[in-house]
Design an enzyme around this catalytic site. Structure first.
Site, mmCIF file in Angstrom:
data_model
loop_
_atom_site.group_PDB
_atom_site.id
_atom_site.type_symbol
_atom_site.label_atom_id
_atom_site.label_comp_id
_atom_site.label_asym_id
_atom_site.label_seq_id
_atom_site.Cartn_x
_atom_site.Cartn_y
_atom_site.Cartn_z
ATOM 1 N N PHE A 25 40.877 38.121 42.584
ATOM 2 C CA PHE A 25 41.675 38.701 41.502
ATOM 3 C C PHE A 25 40.762 39.241 40.410
ATOM 4 O O PHE A 25 39.929 38.520 39.866
ATOM 5 C CB PHE A 25 42.627 37.654 40.921
ATOM 6 C CG PHE A 25 43.388 36.913 41.973
ATOM 7 C CD1 PHE A 25 44.044 37.602 42.984
ATOM 8 C CD2 PHE A 25 43.423 35.540 41.977
ATOM 9 C CE1 PHE A 25 44.735 36.925 43.969
ATOM 10 C CE2 PHE A 25 44.119 34.853 42.958
ATOM 11 C CZ PHE A 25 44.774 35.544 43.961
ATOM 12 N N ASP A 79 40.214 39.644 37.330
ATOM 13 C CA ASP A 79 40.512 39.185 35.982
ATOM 14 C C ASP A 79 39.339 39.497 35.056
ATOM 15 O O ASP A 79 38.201 39.588 35.505
ATOM 16 C CB ASP A 79 40.760 37.668 36.019
ATOM 17 C CG ASP A 79 41.231 37.131 34.692
ATOM 18 O OD1 ASP A 79 40.369 36.751 33.888
ATOM 19 O OD2 ASP A 79 42.443 37.097 34.463
#
Length: 315
Positions: free
Chosen positions: A267, A269
């Site tokens: 992910f 992020d």
């Protein structure tokens, strides 16, 4: 059928092929890795140190083993739902719909925080604490029908849900309100108001669910233009997190059963690039490094941001 009779199914396949109508079922892809590869080949502001990346992976894996980290760890935190039912699916959908931007430049004790069950929660956990507190107070914050009720669900009611125990308000609260409104309408327009119907449409495919989320929900359509690419670069962070949260919460069973969970990537992020830089896994160009060191804002969707997020996903 005799040897001199034509096989009708074979004839139909041949006819479809000659007419250009032959379609073979292919495994769905999210397109995230294709975008990652393009940015990797064409980006000039961020680079990966392969040796440091391997060392970082070994370190992280070792720590996961030492802490016995697994899908079962998802429910270990006191704030995550403990039940394995439809209400938990709705809770996860809601939290991942709103799971973005908790950044604050204020000192730790002045940042937005939620007081819940005798503790103060910040960052991601402030979101979960606020949702749990709302449910305890009888506010149906995880119900799509509530999101489209213009009389009951107002911006002021959402401010009440996310009321802080500090002076700072929940970041991007208006954007979060708009996300719930839009998503509730999409669910009712396309999925009979049911998150479970959305899961049914995915047919147990993680990639298909990610694609449906990106296709139908603006809030999950995390894709950005990048110089030279004819297609937008798909990152799809929160759409992938939703799949991963369902998979982890239900431990790969029931609502979390996906036959192609391996299609989900890292992910992208904003914390991931920070950690990778600190581990020496990412190199930054002098201009990017200088901007970060001087705390300049890197605009969402900019070339620098796309490279940082994409390299975070590909490391």
């Amino acid at each position: 059928m005799s040897d001199d009779e034509a096989d009708p199914e074979l004839l139909e396949l041949l006819r479809a092929h000659l007419q250009g109508k032959l379609q073979l079922d292919e495994a769905p892809e999210t397109g995230v890795l294709q975008g990652v590869e393009y940015v990797y080949d064409n980006g000039i502001d961020v680079a990966i140190d392969m040796r440091a990346t391997k060392n970082a992976a070994e370190t992280i894996y070792q720590q996961m083993q030492e802490k016995h980290f697994s899908t079962a760890s998802w429910t270990d935190n006191e704030l995550h739902p403990k039940t394995k039912d439809e209400a938990t699916v709705a809770f996860i959908f809601t939290m991942d719909l709103l799971n973005f931007s908790f950044w604050s430049e204020l000192p730790q004790d002045e940042r937005f925080a939620i007081e819940y069950k005798g503790k103060q929660w910040t960052g991601y956990w402030s979101l979960i604490a606020a949702l749990q507190r709302a449910l305890d107070e009888g506010i149906p914050i995880a119900d799509p029908e509530y999101w489209i009720d213009h009389e009951k669900f107002t911006f002021e009611s959402l401010k009440h849900v996310f009321r802080s125990c500090t002076e700072e308000e929940m970041p991007l609260l208006r954007e979060r309100y708009d996300c719930l409104r839009e998503s509730g309408q999409v669910l009712f327009d396309k999925y009979d108001g049911s998150i479970l119907r959305l899961l049914d449409e995915a047919g147990g495919s993680a990639a298909t669910l990610v694609n449906l989320l990106a296709q139908d929900f603006d809030c999950f359509r995390d894709e950005h233009p990048f110089e030279g690419s004819q297609k937008p670069i798909r990152i799809l962070k929160r759409a992938q997190i939703l799949v991963a949260d369902l998979w982890a919460c239900f431990q790969g069973e029931s609502y979390g059963s996906f036959h192609d969970i391996d299609k989900i990537t890292m992910f992208a992020d904003y914390r991931i690039p920070q950690i990778l830089v600190s581990l020496g896994a990412l190199y930054l160009s002098p201009s990017v490094a200088s901007a970060i060191k001087s705390c300049k804002i890197i605009e969402s969707g900019s070339s620098w941001e796309v490279q940082l997020r994409v390299y975070g996903a590909s490391s």
